[in-house]
Scaffold this motif. Structure first.
Motif, PDB file in Angstrom:
ATOM      1  N   ASP A  71       0.826  -1.212   0.000  1.00  0.00           N
ATOM      2  CA  ASP A  71       0.000   0.000   0.000  1.00  0.00           C
ATOM      3  C   ASP A  71       0.858   1.259   0.000  1.00  0.00           C
ATOM      4  N   ALA A  72       1.927   1.266   0.804  1.00  0.00           N
ATOM      5  CA  ALA A  72       2.787   2.448   0.866  1.00  0.00           C
ATOM      6  C   ALA A  72       3.489   2.691  -0.464  1.00  0.00           C
ATOM      7  N   VAL A  73       3.961   1.629  -1.097  1.00  0.00           N
ATOM      8  CA  VAL A  73       4.611   1.766  -2.403  1.00  0.00           C
ATOM      9  C   VAL A  73       3.609   2.258  -3.445  1.00  0.00           C
ATOM     10  N   ALA A  74       2.387   1.725  -3.399  1.00  0.00           N
ATOM     11  CA  ALA A  74       1.354   2.155  -4.342  1.00  0.00           C
ATOM     12  C   ALA A  74       1.018   3.634  -4.167  1.00  0.00           C
ATOM     13  N   ASP A  75       1.189   4.134  -2.938  1.00  0.00           N
ATOM     14  CA  ASP A  75       0.921   5.550  -2.662  1.00  0.00           C
ATOM     15  C   ASP A  75       2.102   6.456  -3.013  1.00  0.00           C
ATOM     16  N   GLY A  76       3.179   5.857  -3.525  1.00  0.00           N
ATOM     17  CA  GLY A  76       4.298   6.658  -4.001  1.00  0.00           C
ATOM     18  C   GLY A  76       5.533   6.669  -3.130  1.00  0.00           C
ATOM     19  N   ALA A  77       5.562   5.873  -2.063  1.00  0.00           N
ATOM     20  CA  ALA A  77       6.739   5.855  -1.194  1.00  0.00           C
ATOM     21  C   ALA A  77       7.924   5.196  -1.905  1.00  0.00           C
ATOM     22  N   ASP A  78       9.114   5.725  -1.673  1.00  0.00           N
ATOM     23  CA  ASP A  78      10.339   5.122  -2.189  1.00  0.00           C
ATOM     24  C   ASP A  78      10.897   4.077  -1.234  1.00  0.00           C
ATOM     25  N   ALA A  79      10.555   4.207   0.043  1.00  0.00           N
ATOM     26  CA  ALA A  79      10.972   3.252   1.065  1.00  0.00           C
ATOM     27  C   ALA A  79       9.872   3.166   2.112  1.00  0.00           C
ATOM     28  N   VAL A  80       9.743   2.010   2.719  1.00  0.00           N
ATOM     29  CA  VAL A  80       8.703   1.767   3.718  1.00  0.00           C
ATOM     30  C   VAL A  80       9.340   1.112   4.928  1.00  0.00           C
ATOM     31  N   THR A  81       9.022   1.612   6.094  1.00  0.00           N
ATOM     32  CA  THR A  81       9.471   0.991   7.339  1.00  0.00           C
ATOM     33  C   THR A  81       8.322   1.029   8.332  1.00  0.00           C
ATOM     34  N   GLY A  82       8.528   0.400   9.477  1.00  0.00           N
ATOM     35  CA  GLY A  82       7.458   0.349  10.461  1.00  0.00           C
ATOM     36  C   GLY A  82       7.968  -0.070  11.817  1.00  0.00           C
ATOM     37  N   PRO A  83       7.055  -0.326  12.751  1.00  0.00           N
ATOM     38  CA  PRO A  83       7.441  -0.620  14.132  1.00  0.00           C
ATOM     39  C   PRO A  83       8.154  -1.966  14.259  1.00  0.00           C
ATOM     40  N   ILE A  84       9.012  -2.023  15.260  1.00  0.00           N
ATOM     41  CA  ILE A  84       9.654  -3.282  15.648  1.00  0.00           C
ATOM     42  C   ILE A  84       9.189  -3.623  17.051  1.00  0.00           C
ATOM     43  N   HIS A  85       8.519  -4.748  17.168  1.00  0.00           N
ATOM     44  CA  HIS A  85       8.086  -5.227  18.475  1.00  0.00           C
ATOM     45  C   HIS A  85       9.194  -6.095  19.059  1.00  0.00           C
ATOM     46  N   ARG A  86       9.504  -5.867  20.326  1.00  0.00           N
ATOM     47  CA  ARG A  86      10.533  -6.663  20.995  1.00  0.00           C
ATOM     48  C   ARG A  86       9.931  -7.345  22.217  1.00  0.00           C
ATOM     49  N   ASN A  87      10.202  -8.627  22.362  1.00  0.00           N
ATOM     50  CA  ASN A  87       9.784  -9.339  23.558  1.00  0.00           C
ATOM     51  C   ASN A  87      10.665  -8.944  24.729  1.00  0.00           C
ATOM     52  N   VAL A  88      10.051  -8.493  25.805  1.00  0.00           N
ATOM     53  CA  VAL A  88      10.772  -8.176  27.031  1.00  0.00           C
ATOM     54  C   VAL A  88      10.029  -8.825  28.198  1.00  0.00           C
ATOM     55  N   GLU A  89      10.704  -8.876  29.320  1.00  0.00           N
ATOM     56  CA  GLU A  89      10.067  -9.481  30.481  1.00  0.00           C
ATOM     57  C   GLU A  89       8.818  -8.695  30.849  1.00  0.00           C
ATOM     58  N   GLY A  90       7.695  -9.367  30.883  1.00  0.00           N
ATOM     59  CA  GLY A  90       6.440  -8.735  31.254  1.00  0.00           C
ATOM     60  C   GLY A  90       5.658  -8.158  30.099  1.00  0.00           C
ATOM     61  N   GLY A  91       6.128  -8.318  28.868  1.00  0.00           N
ATOM     62  CA  GLY A  91       5.350  -7.801  27.757  1.00  0.00           C
ATOM     63  C   GLY A  91       6.159  -7.575  26.508  1.00  0.00           C
ATOM     64  N   VAL A  92       5.684  -6.630  25.692  1.00  0.00           N
ATOM     65  CA  VAL A  92       6.305  -6.332  24.405  1.00  0.00           C
ATOM     66  C   VAL A  92       6.499  -4.825  24.292  1.00  0.00           C
ATOM     67  N   THR A  93       7.669  -4.397  23.824  1.00  0.00           N
ATOM     68  CA  THR A  93       7.900  -2.980  23.563  1.00  0.00           C
ATOM     69  C   THR A  93       7.780  -2.723  22.067  1.00  0.00           C
ATOM     70  N   THR A  94       7.430  -1.503  21.719  1.00  0.00           N
ATOM     71  CA  THR A  94       7.289  -1.121  20.310  1.00  0.00           C
ATOM     72  C   THR A  94       8.070   0.157  20.050  1.00  0.00           C
ATOM     73  N   GLU A  95       8.879   0.143  18.992  1.00  0.00           N
ATOM     74  CA  GLU A  95       9.623   1.335  18.614  1.00  0.00           C
ATOM     75  C   GLU A  95       8.765   2.220  17.724  1.00  0.00           C
ATOM     76  N   ALA A  96       8.881   3.540  17.924  1.00  0.00           N
ATOM     77  CA  ALA A  96       8.117   4.506  17.142  1.00  0.00           C
ATOM     78  C   ALA A  96       9.000   5.104  16.059  1.00  0.00           C
ATOM     79  N   VAL A  97       8.390   5.871  15.177  1.00  0.00           N
ATOM     80  CA  VAL A  97       9.125   6.514  14.091  1.00  0.00           C
ATOM     81  C   VAL A  97      10.167   7.479  14.665  1.00  0.00           C
ATOM     82  N   GLU A  98      11.335   7.505  14.036  1.00  0.00           N
ATOM     83  CA  GLU A  98      12.410   8.418  14.432  1.00  0.00           C
ATOM     84  C   GLU A  98      12.689   9.358  13.274  1.00  0.00           C
ATOM     85  N   GLU A  99      12.491  10.640  13.519  1.00  0.00           N
ATOM     86  CA  GLU A  99      12.712  11.661  12.501  1.00  0.00           C
ATOM     87  C   GLU A  99      13.589  12.767  13.078  1.00  0.00           C
TER      88      GLU A  99
END
Length: 306
Positions: A99-127
């Motif tokens: 979908d992102a490529v169809a909308d004209g993006a040259d590159a696509v990235t997204g969140p990385i979920h990491r398993n940690v004790e007691g749950g999961v962490t999610t990384e947000a966009v870095e600009e």
């Protein structure tokens, strides 16, 4: 969209199985290219038998970016994605990329979920804004780029042992290429890839030295030696020095560790800055990549179409 997925790997057989299983489950139509460094843990045999894999490349050197570039050269898709050996795509990932490529993006990235004790962490966009450029950073283990963007980048800079994805983000911004953040382009990472396992076994390099050589190299290569670049590097160094110093005060680190970090940082900043200036002179085009895909043809010593 014809999608190829490049998975660089080195002695990560067990984690790689899970990464390939996820690709087989959620992206069965994608071409999967595994670029295998000199693994000694049975990776080659497992990969050749796995149903998800279309191409296995055998490399003789421990260089993550050489593996990525070998994958770029071998991949047939008009969109090429990069997934880490310890990274599993989630169900919505292929559609989010398309979908992102169809909308004209040259590159696509997204969140990385990491398993940690007691749950999961999610990384947000870095600009960030660097040298007047609006840069969207991405993790090299969760990004897809169009073939056109990859050709203009000439892939990743093999000088870098770490930070090559950040370098590519700077260069994409310099080319006015659009990097899209897609919240559904999620991956799960079980553990963080360790930079040391990508280095020659007899190296005496420290992570601090590698980090700051890479930082100085990519900033001077992409932006030149300017007051803002120097200030940015110094700000990073002072921040890390303060963080490690606080650990020493709390008793969580030894004073010798703080001193060793400082001893590694200073000469590597100088070396990285010199090499960055040399690279900037060697490639004056917007791609700023004298060590890319086109720089050599000897990365792969064996190819298996599985």
């Amino acid at each position: 969209m014809d999608l190829s997925v490049v998975v660089p790997t080195l002695n990560g057989r067990d984690a790689l199985v899970e990464a390939l299983d996820a690709l087989a489950a959620y992206a069965p139509a994608a071409e999967v290219v595994v670029a295998n460094g000199p693994s000694v843990d049975g990776t080659s045999g497992m990969t050749r038998e796995h149903d998800a894999v279309d191409v296995l490349l055998e490399l003789s050197e421990r260089n993550l970016n050489a593996a990525r570039n070998a994958g770029i050269d071998a991949a047939a898709g008009d969109v090429v994605a990069f997934v880490g050996q310890d990274t599993q795509i989630e169900a919505a990932w292929p559609a989010a990329v398309a979908d992102a490529v169809a909308d004209g993006a040259d590159a696509v990235t997204g969140p990385i979920h990491r398993n940690v004790e007691g749950g999961v962490t999610t990384e947000a966009v870095e600009e960030d804004t660097v040298g007047g450029r609006e840069v969207t950073f991405f993790d090299g283990g969760n990004v897809a780029l169009t073939r056109d963007a990859l050709d203009e980048l000439d892939g990743f800079d093999e000088y870098l042992q770490t930070g090559a994805a950040r370098d590519a983000a700077h260069r994409l911004a310099g080319m006015d290429r659009d990097v899209a953040w897609a919240t559904d382009a999620c991956v799960l990472r079980q553990e963080k890839d360790d930079i040391q396992h990508r280095l020659p076994e007899d190296t005496d390099e420290s992570p601090w030295g590698l980090k700051y050589r890479a930082l100085a190299y990519r900033l001077t290569k992409n932006y030149g030696v300017t007051p803002r670049v120097v200030a940015r590097i110094v700000r990073h160094a002072l921040g890390d020095a303060g963080s490690v110093g606080a650990d020493v005060v709390r008793g969580e680190a030894e004073l010798s560790e703080w001193a060793a970090a400082g001893a590694a940082v200073v000469p590597n900043l100088w070396r990285g800055g010199q090499d960055g200036v040399a690279a900037r002179v060697a490639d004056r085009t917007p791609r700023r990549n004298p060590n890319g895909v086109s720089s050599r043809m000897d990365r792969v010593h064996a190819r298996h179409d599985t």
